[in-house]
Design a protein around this motif. Structure first.
Motif, PDB file in Angstrom:
ATOM      1  N   VAL A  66       0.851  -1.265   0.017  1.00 49.82           N
ATOM      2  CA  VAL A  66       0.040   0.324  -0.080  1.00 49.82           C
ATOM      3  C   VAL A  66       1.021   1.058   0.213  1.00 49.82           C
ATOM      4  CG1 VAL A  66      -1.916   1.977   1.435  1.00 49.82           C
ATOM      5  CG2 VAL A  66      -2.342  -0.905   1.360  1.00 49.82           C
ATOM      6  N   ALA A  67       2.290   1.684   0.719  1.00 51.91           N
ATOM      7  CA  ALA A  67       2.759   2.483   0.906  1.00 51.91           C
ATOM      8  C   ALA A  67       3.399   2.750  -0.146  1.00 51.91           C
ATOM      9  CB  ALA A  67       3.758   1.986   2.396  1.00 51.91           C
ATOM     10  N   ARG A  68       4.314   1.453  -0.849  1.00 49.39           N
ATOM     11  CA  ARG A  68       5.184   1.914  -2.011  1.00 49.39           C
ATOM     12  C   ARG A  68       3.993   1.993  -3.039  1.00 49.39           C
ATOM     13  NH1 ARG A  68       6.398  -2.134  -5.629  1.00 49.39           N
ATOM     14  NH2 ARG A  68       5.853  -4.149  -4.082  1.00 49.39           N
ATOM     15  N   LEU A  69       2.774   1.677  -3.489  1.00 50.36           N
ATOM     16  CA  LEU A  69       2.613   1.902  -4.686  1.00 50.36           C
ATOM     17  C   LEU A  69       1.569   3.575  -4.341  1.00 50.36           C
ATOM     18  CD1 LEU A  69       0.810  -1.495  -6.081  1.00 50.36           C
ATOM     19  CD2 LEU A  69       2.651   0.197  -7.149  1.00 50.36           C
ATOM     20  N   GLN A  70       1.559   3.858  -3.144  1.00 46.44           N
ATOM     21  CA  GLN A  70       0.577   5.057  -2.776  1.00 46.44           C
ATOM     22  C   GLN A  70      -1.233   4.553  -2.916  1.00 46.44           C
ATOM     23  OE1 GLN A  70       3.030   8.407  -4.435  1.00 46.44           O
ATOM     24  NE2 GLN A  70       2.702   9.012  -2.809  1.00 46.44           N
ATOM     25  N   LEU A  71      -1.444   3.311  -2.565  1.00 48.94           N
ATOM     26  CA  LEU A  71      -3.043   2.725  -2.395  1.00 48.94           C
ATOM     27  C   LEU A  71      -3.606   3.480  -1.955  1.00 48.94           C
ATOM     28  CD1 LEU A  71      -2.880  -1.025  -3.493  1.00 48.94           C
ATOM     29  CD2 LEU A  71      -3.500   0.247  -4.954  1.00 48.94           C
ATOM     30  N   LEU A 135       3.562  -7.463 -10.934  1.00 51.16           N
ATOM     31  CA  LEU A 135       3.980  -7.745 -11.943  1.00 51.16           C
ATOM     32  C   LEU A 135       3.375  -6.601 -12.566  1.00 51.16           C
ATOM     33  CD1 LEU A 135       2.890 -11.182 -11.926  1.00 51.16           C
ATOM     34  CD2 LEU A 135       5.104 -10.570 -11.482  1.00 51.16           C
ATOM     35  N   LEU A 136       2.092  -6.026 -13.018  1.00 44.64           N
ATOM     36  CA  LEU A 136       1.888  -5.052 -13.873  1.00 44.64           C
ATOM     37  C   LEU A 136       2.723  -3.657 -13.662  1.00 44.64           C
ATOM     38  CD1 LEU A 136      -2.110  -5.847 -13.599  1.00 44.64           C
ATOM     39  CD2 LEU A 136      -0.710  -5.720 -15.149  1.00 44.64           C
ATOM     40  N   GLN A 137       3.137  -2.885 -12.457  1.00 42.54           N
ATOM     41  CA  GLN A 137       3.898  -2.686 -12.400  1.00 42.54           C
ATOM     42  C   GLN A 137       5.617  -2.988 -13.460  1.00 42.54           C
ATOM     43  OE1 GLN A 137       6.004  -0.967  -8.940  1.00 42.54           O
ATOM     44  NE2 GLN A 137       5.587   1.082  -9.229  1.00 42.54           N
ATOM     45  N   SER A 146       4.703   4.617 -19.338  1.00 42.11           N
ATOM     46  CA  SER A 146       4.061   4.946 -17.884  1.00 42.11           C
ATOM     47  C   SER A 146       3.515   4.640 -17.784  1.00 42.11           C
ATOM     48  CB  SER A 146       4.363   6.821 -18.124  1.00 42.11           C
ATOM     49  OG  SER A 146       2.274   6.545 -18.665  1.00 42.11           O
ATOM     50  N   PHE A 147       3.166   4.047 -16.027  1.00 38.44           N
ATOM     51  CA  PHE A 147       1.621   3.883 -15.062  1.00 38.44           C
ATOM     52  C   PHE A 147       1.423   4.507 -13.807  1.00 38.44           C
ATOM     53  CE2 PHE A 147       1.462   0.676 -11.165  1.00 38.44           C
ATOM     54  CZ  PHE A 147       0.953  -0.091 -11.709  1.00 38.44           C
ATOM     55  N   GLY A 148       0.424   4.662 -14.013  1.00 36.03           N
ATOM     56  CA  GLY A 148      -0.348   5.194 -13.426  1.00 36.03           C
ATOM     57  C   GLY A 148      -0.583   5.543 -11.790  1.00 36.03           C
ATOM     58  N   ARG A 149      -1.207   6.090 -11.057  1.00 35.37           N
ATOM     59  CA  ARG A 149      -0.500   5.824  -9.458  1.00 35.37           C
ATOM     60  C   ARG A 149      -2.242   4.822  -9.750  1.00 35.37           C
ATOM     61  NH1 ARG A 149      -1.480   9.507  -4.734  1.00 35.37           N
ATOM     62  NH2 ARG A 149      -1.897   8.236  -2.706  1.00 35.37           N
ATOM     63  N   PRO A 150      -2.009   3.646  -9.217  1.00 37.16           N
ATOM     64  CA  PRO A 150      -3.144   3.034  -9.201  1.00 37.16           C
ATOM     65  C   PRO A 150      -4.586   3.366  -7.479  1.00 37.16           C
ATOM     66  CG  PRO A 150      -1.429   1.763  -8.125  1.00 37.16           C
ATOM     67  CD  PRO A 150      -1.441   2.691  -8.734  1.00 37.16           C
ATOM     68  N   PHE A 151      -5.678   2.791  -7.351  1.00 37.21           N
ATOM     69  CA  PHE A 151      -5.970   3.092  -6.292  1.00 37.21           C
ATOM     70  C   PHE A 151      -7.749   2.108  -6.480  1.00 37.21           C
ATOM     71  CE2 PHE A 151      -7.297   5.362 -10.565  1.00 37.21           C
ATOM     72  CZ  PHE A 151      -9.363   5.413 -10.734  1.00 37.21           C
ATOM     73  N   PHE A 152      -8.456   2.108  -5.626  1.00 40.22           N
ATOM     74  CA  PHE A 152      -8.957   1.272  -4.877  1.00 40.22           C
ATOM     75  C   PHE A 152     -10.691   1.496  -5.430  1.00 40.22           C
ATOM     76  CE2 PHE A 152     -11.973  -1.083  -2.022  1.00 40.22           C
ATOM     77  CZ  PHE A 152     -12.411  -2.360  -2.829  1.00 40.22           C
ATOM     78  N   VAL A 153     -11.665   0.920  -5.663  1.00 40.20           N
ATOM     79  CA  VAL A 153     -13.450   1.279  -6.004  1.00 40.20           C
ATOM     80  C   VAL A 153     -14.203   0.627  -5.262  1.00 40.20           C
ATOM     81  CG1 VAL A 153     -14.370   2.749  -7.651  1.00 40.20           C
ATOM     82  CG2 VAL A 153     -12.457   2.785  -8.053  1.00 40.20           C
TER      83      VAL A 153
END
Length: 253
Positions: A66-71, A135-137, A146-153
């Motif tokens: 969570v911290a690494r990807l800033q989820l 794996l996606l990153q 470029s890999f956008g900041r992922p988030f949860f919905v």
């Protein structure tokens, strides 16, 4: 070398090895055997729990990821799980608060934007998504994308991809979402993909990789297929009908 022929598999064992379905289970009079009935009730309970459970990012994904990807988490217009199940239309639209947070937190115009949605199985999200995100990153980085900041919905339906596309204008949106659980597994995830999704797009404009779980498509295979499709989208300038896995892209025009 031995002259003995291999012993053929028992036909019942051979059939059972090919499917998790309840075939050739036997019976006790007109009813299931006790062991079959108990397993059926266990699997039905797991499916119900998967639908009604809620995802907790730190508990289910781990604090480090969570911290690494800033989820971070946002929500659709469905205010509760009960409303989400009654009103699929509300699960296809981001709330106004979610729109504001996504605009503020996510860069626009990325090559790949990953979104995680609970869908109809929080269990599938908790079990499958952590490995897929990493794996996606890595896959995007290997391609120089470029890999956008992922988030949860939360309370998410597939159509939410259109709102994400309108807000952030990424080239490809990848939605990892829990599938409707069945009695074979409650841990199956889908990856929906779309090229530059916009409001009004339908399933005809999307592609799907389904059955991502322990007895189905593995994480590495799923990610390889995601990027193979994304490469076709970029070459063809579209996604959906006409884009087939493994086929050469048909260019527009």
């Amino acid at each position: 070398m031995s002259d003995q022929l291999p012993v053929p598999l028992d036909p019942v064992e051979a059939a059972l090895a090919q499917t998790p379905a309840r075939v050739l289970a036997g019976r006790a009079g007109p009813a299931y055997r006790t062991a079959t009935l108990l397993k059926l009730r266990e699997d039905h309970a797991a499916a119900r729990d998967a639908v009604h459970a809620e995802v907790d990012l730190v508990r289910d994904f781990g604090a480090e990821l969570v911290a690494r990807l800033q989820l971070f988490a946002v929500q659709t217009q469905a205010a509760s799980k009960a409303e989400y199940l009654r009103r699929p239309d509300l699960g296809r639209k981001l709330s106004e608060a979610a729109r504001d947070v996504i605009r503020a937190q996510c860069p626009a115009g990325c090559d790949v934007q990953v979104v995680v949605g609970d869908g109809l199985s929080a269990t599938a999200v908790a079990v499958q998504v952590p490995a897929l995100l990493a794996l996606l990153q890595d896959g995007a980085a290997a391609r120089g994308w470029s890999f956008g900041r992922p988030f949860f919905v939360r309370h998410c339906r597939v159509g939410v991809m259109n709102d994400v596309g309108a807000l952030l204008s990424p080239a490809v949106v990848v939605l990892l979402v829990g599938e409707r659980p069945g009695l074979a597994t409650a841990e199956s995830l889908s990856a929906y993909l779309a090229f530059r999704p916009r409001p009004g797009h339908t399933d005809a404009d999307r592609n799907l990789i389904s059955n991502i779980h322990g007895r189905g498509v593995g994480p590495a295979d799923a990610v390889a297929r995601v990027f193979a499709l994304a490469e076709q989208f970029r070459a063809a300038g579209r996604s959906g009908v006409g884009i087939t896995e493994g086929a050469a892209p048909q260019l527009d025009g």
